[in-house]
Design an enzyme around this catalytic site. Structure first.
Site, PDB file in Angstrom:
ATOM      1  CG  HIS A  85      -1.712   1.285   1.320  1.00 15.83           C
ATOM      2  ND1 HIS A  85      -2.891   1.453   0.621  1.00 15.83           N
ATOM      3  CD2 HIS A  85      -1.491   2.458   1.971  1.00 15.83           C
ATOM      4  CE1 HIS A  85      -3.365   2.666   0.842  1.00 15.83           C
ATOM      5  NE2 HIS A  85      -2.533   3.292   1.659  1.00 15.83           N
ATOM      6  CG  ASP A 164     -12.252   3.237   5.514  1.00 17.54           C
ATOM      7  OD1 ASP A 164     -11.862   4.137   6.277  1.00 17.54           O
ATOM      8  OD2 ASP A 164     -11.916   3.173   4.321  1.00 17.54           O
ATOM      9  NE  ARG A 171     -10.897  10.352   8.440  1.00 18.66           N
ATOM     10  CZ  ARG A 171      -9.953   9.588   7.849  1.00 18.66           C
ATOM     11  NH1 ARG A 171     -10.244   8.397   7.398  1.00 18.66           N
ATOM     12  NH2 ARG A 171      -8.727  10.029   7.735  1.00 18.66           N
ATOM     13  CB  SER A 186      -8.946   4.950   7.001  1.00 19.15           C
ATOM     14  OG  SER A 186      -9.296   4.951   5.650  1.00 19.15           O
ATOM     15  CE  LYS A 190      -9.266   2.020   2.988  1.00 20.84           C
ATOM     16  NZ  LYS A 190      -9.464   3.382   2.558  1.00 20.84           N
TER      17      LYS A 190
END
Ligand code: URA
Length: 428
Positions: A85, A164, A171, A186, A190
């Site tokens: 990620h 999320d 947000r 968050s 995931k």
């Protein structure tokens, strides 16, 4: 049976600087996902968390509650699974060469990716510039492709961490995105729900990143790694430089073209270096003994890329979209590029149509910026410095304005700076 808490009591507790109990966190996340806690109440709680923070234990529990709001995927492929990620940067196309490379080395890579918002691009937007390529796959399709090709890059399934999805949208419109416990929970909710056994995090630091200073990036990386540890995931974070764009291409189709160059054994040295560094870290966490540089050079990663694109209905041989209009920005003087600011280039590409201001906006596949001179490279006065690509020529003036202070040209070359700034290992 779940204890029922009043949303007002939970908001008040956090507003006054308290630590939320596991029961309060489980209840409020679940009730918000089901619609029993209203958006205005969750907005107030998000702001209270933004201002008061959360402890590591609260953050881990908040992450668990968001994972439990949806499905948790499993991948019976017989190969170790590993994912990457990135916190997002300018010209960050690394997933495109990296995912097929790691699969060609022997690990399975289920990578559920996102779209771009603001000045950083999104992997799905880039891949969608390939004619026919499909981002939305069912869980069964992902599973089949992972077994047959070893790699899938696609949109998250609808059942993945729905809490999320709802909270992130809230947000976004309540100025509560830039909060380490909320960002970390968050991202990790995931990634953990996605079910890979190991995860490498590329936490960007510099002007083009979410986290502009090393201490902010370190704080986010440590929070991400701590959540991974808490959930039994093998995890490592690399802090990598995002003060200048990665590679030369910033946009959608242009980044795909540059990624294909890397997969065919060429491409910009920084993109190759980071791809190989992240692959080595992913393979080490997955326990796969392979040499990613050798596999990249062998052409096997390129073959895996072609199979991955074709499996999602894309044509790997199709011509990529080109822009209707190209504008060249010349160098104001001769010398060596001493600084090329990532954020300015990202904003220019965004203004040209490569990015979106709101989630529902379309992006132009052919739009973007090509940086014709990178730091350390020599230019002549008047030589092309940037190529601006767009379907909407009216956008050029705004892009040129964004680039006004993007470049310093000096008499001598700057000291080279490392691409991988720091590594933070998890407990496993
Ligand atoms: N990316 C995410 O997925 N979540 C955040 O909160 C910020 C960036």
């Amino acid at each position: 049976m779940t204890t029922t808490h009043s949303a007002v009591d939970v908001i008040r507790a956090k507003r006054d600087g308290g630590v939320l109990s596991d029961e309060q966190i489980d209840w409020v996340v679940d009730a918000y996902t089901r619609g029993d806690v209203a958006d205005e109440q969750m907005s107030a709680l998000a702001m209270a968390i933004f201002l008061r923070g959360m402890t590591a234990a609260e953050t881990a529990r908040w992450t668990r509650a968001m994972i439990d709001s949806g499905e948790r995927l499993t991948w019976p492929t017989g190969r170790p699974t590993v994912d990457k990620h990135s916190t997002g940067g300018v010209g960050d196309k690394i997933t495109l060469p990296l995912a097929p490379l790691v699969a060609a080395c022997g690990a399975a890579v289920p990578q559920l990716s996102g779209r771009g918002l603001g000045h950083t691009g999104g992997t799905l937007d880039k891949l969608e510039s390939i004619p026919g390529w499909r981002a939305a796959l069912s869980t069964a399709e992902i599973r089949d492709q992972l077994a047959s090709v070893g790699v899938v890059v696609c949109a998250p399934t609808v059942g993945l961490a729905p809490a999320d999805r709802k909270l992130y949208a809230l947000r976004d419109v309540t100025a509560t995105v830039e909060c380490v416990p909320l960002i970390a929970s968050s991202i990790m909710s995931k990634k953990i729900a996605e079910g890979a056994g190991a995860l490498v995090l590329d936490v960007k630091v510099g002007s083009g990143a979410f986290m502009r200073t090393l201490s902010e990036a370190r704080e986010l990386a440590s929070a991400l790694v701590a959540i991974g540890d808490e959930h039994g995931l093998r995890v490592t974070a690399l802090l990598t430089d995002m003060s200048t764009p990665l590679g030369r291409a910033v946009g959608n189709a242009v980044e795909v073209a540059e990624s294909v160059e890397v997969l065919r054994g060429g491409g910009p040295p920084d993109v190759v270096e980071l791809t190989v560094a992240l692959a080595a870290e992913m393979l080490s966490l997955a326990g796969v003994p392979a040499d990613p540089a050798a596999v990249l050079a062998s052409g096997q990663a390129y073959e895996t890329w072609r199979a991955m694109i074709a499996a999602q209905d894309g044509d790997p041989d199709a011509a990529l979209p080109t822009p209707a209009h190209v504008h060249v920005v010349p160098a104001p003087r001769a010398g060596v590029v001493a600084r090329l600011d990532a954020r300015s280039v990202g904003i220019a590409a965004w203004r040209l149509g490569a990015g979106r201001a709101r989630k529902e906006d379309p992006v132009q596949a052919g739009a973007g910026v090509v940086c014709l001179a990178k730091p350390g490279e020599r230019v002549d006065a008047g030589a092309p410095l940037f190529e601006l690509r767009t379907d909407t020529p009216d956008a050029v003036a705004g892009a040129v304005e964004a680039l006004a202070d993007a470049v310093d040209i000096a008499d001598s070359a700057p000291e080279p700076t490392p691409l991988v700034v720091e590594t933070i290992h998890g407990a496993r």
